[in-house]
Write a protein that holds these residues in place. Structure first.
Motif, PDB file in Angstrom:
ATOM      1  N   SER A 141       0.884  -1.033  -0.041  1.00 25.51           N
ATOM      2  CA  SER A 141      -0.058  -0.141  -0.188  1.00 25.51           C
ATOM      3  C   SER A 141       0.980   1.189   0.250  1.00 25.51           C
ATOM      4  O   SER A 141       2.189   1.222   0.421  1.00 25.51           O
ATOM      5  CB  SER A 141      -0.976  -0.010   1.276  1.00 25.51           C
ATOM      6  N   ASP A 169      -7.064  -1.651   1.326  1.00 23.44           N
ATOM      7  CA  ASP A 169      -8.007  -2.667   0.621  1.00 23.44           C
ATOM      8  C   ASP A 169      -7.633  -2.891  -0.947  1.00 23.44           C
ATOM      9  O   ASP A 169      -7.810  -4.019  -1.139  1.00 23.44           O
ATOM     10  CB  ASP A 169      -9.311  -1.654   0.542  1.00 23.44           C
ATOM     11  N   SER A 195      -6.939  -6.547  -2.365  1.00 22.66           N
ATOM     12  CA  SER A 195      -7.604  -6.809  -3.709  1.00 22.66           C
ATOM     13  C   SER A 195      -6.732  -7.254  -4.895  1.00 22.66           C
ATOM     14  O   SER A 195      -6.692  -8.260  -5.501  1.00 22.66           O
ATOM     15  CB  SER A 195      -8.312  -5.809  -4.242  1.00 22.66           C
ATOM     16  N   ASN A 203      -4.281   1.928  -1.284  1.00 18.59           N
ATOM     17  CA  ASN A 203      -4.511   1.595   0.226  1.00 18.59           C
ATOM     18  C   ASN A 203      -4.685   0.268   0.520  1.00 18.59           C
ATOM     19  O   ASN A 203      -4.104  -0.494  -0.374  1.00 18.59           O
ATOM     20  CB  ASN A 203      -5.822   2.570   0.563  1.00 18.59           C
TER      21      ASN A 203
END
Length: 212
Positions: free
Chosen positions: A107, A146, A150, A144
């Motif tokens: 991230s 998330d 993913s 980020n």
């Protein structure tokens, strides 16, 4: 003169390095894979024991060859002649002075995300080897946490499933189905938000696309 893309890549890479340092990682930015290779080798004292995971990034950039060619004690699971020997070398790698790998995602605020089937790679990242060196192409940087998760599940994992010819839904559709297949390479997920002890993990962010 640098192009706008090169300028943006360098700024992003150096920003991520700063965020990693704030999370107690030892971090570097290298514009090219060649410079990253030289930096990685320079971090490992001669005579050290060195092992690695299944990363194509470190193989394609010539890093595993560089350690074979240098004055290092190499623990190379690629040379195993049987599944039993591979498993044994995996265990030996957990006691290496240096473990070399890539990451599935990173991230922008400096958190590493990795997914494993067997778990030897993420085991080494979290505990065991005295030092870990991670090579991360700029393509693996996500906005980020998330997005990093993913990316790991929907880009890295399906691509590796194709690579290992697994019989999983993602091989059919190209994206994660959160499956429970015996061939799943998403058995374990590791989120590394801090480096403890400080500087045990060294991350080299590369301003080129590398690996999956």
């Amino acid at each position: 003169m640098s192009t706008p893309i090169e300028m943006r890549t360098e700024i992003l890479g150096k920003t991520v390095v700063s965020k990693l340092e704030g999370r107690h990682f030892e971090a570097y930015y290298c514009p090219t894979a060649k410079e990253a290779l030289e930096k990685a080798v320079s971090l490992v004292p001669e005579k050290s024991s060195v092992s690695w995971g299944g990363s194509m990034t470190i193989r394609n950039m010539g890093l595993t060859k560089a350690f074979h060619d240098g004055d290092f004690e190499v623990i190379d699971r690629d040379l195993a002649k049987s599944p039993e020997e591979t498993a044994n070398l995996h265990r030996q790698g957990l006691l290496a002075d240096y473990f070399i790998t890539s990451t599935n995602a990173l991230s922008q605020d400096g958190i590493l995300v990795n997914i494993d089937g067997t778990g030897n790679r993420i085991a080494a990242m979290s505990f065991g080897p005295k030092n870990v060196i991670i090579i991360c192409g700029i393509n693996k940087v996500a906005p980020n946490l998330d997005a990093a998760v993913s990316r790991a599940r929907n880009v890295a994992a399906p691509t590796n499933a194709f690579r290992f010819m697994g019989k999983t839904p993602c091989v059919t559709t190209g994206s994660c189905h959160n499956c429970t297949s015996t061939d799943s390479i998403c058995s374990q997920v590791l989120i590394t938000r801090l480096c403890r002890p400080a500087k045990r993990i060294k991350v080299i962010v590369v301003g080129e696309e590398m690996g999956y």
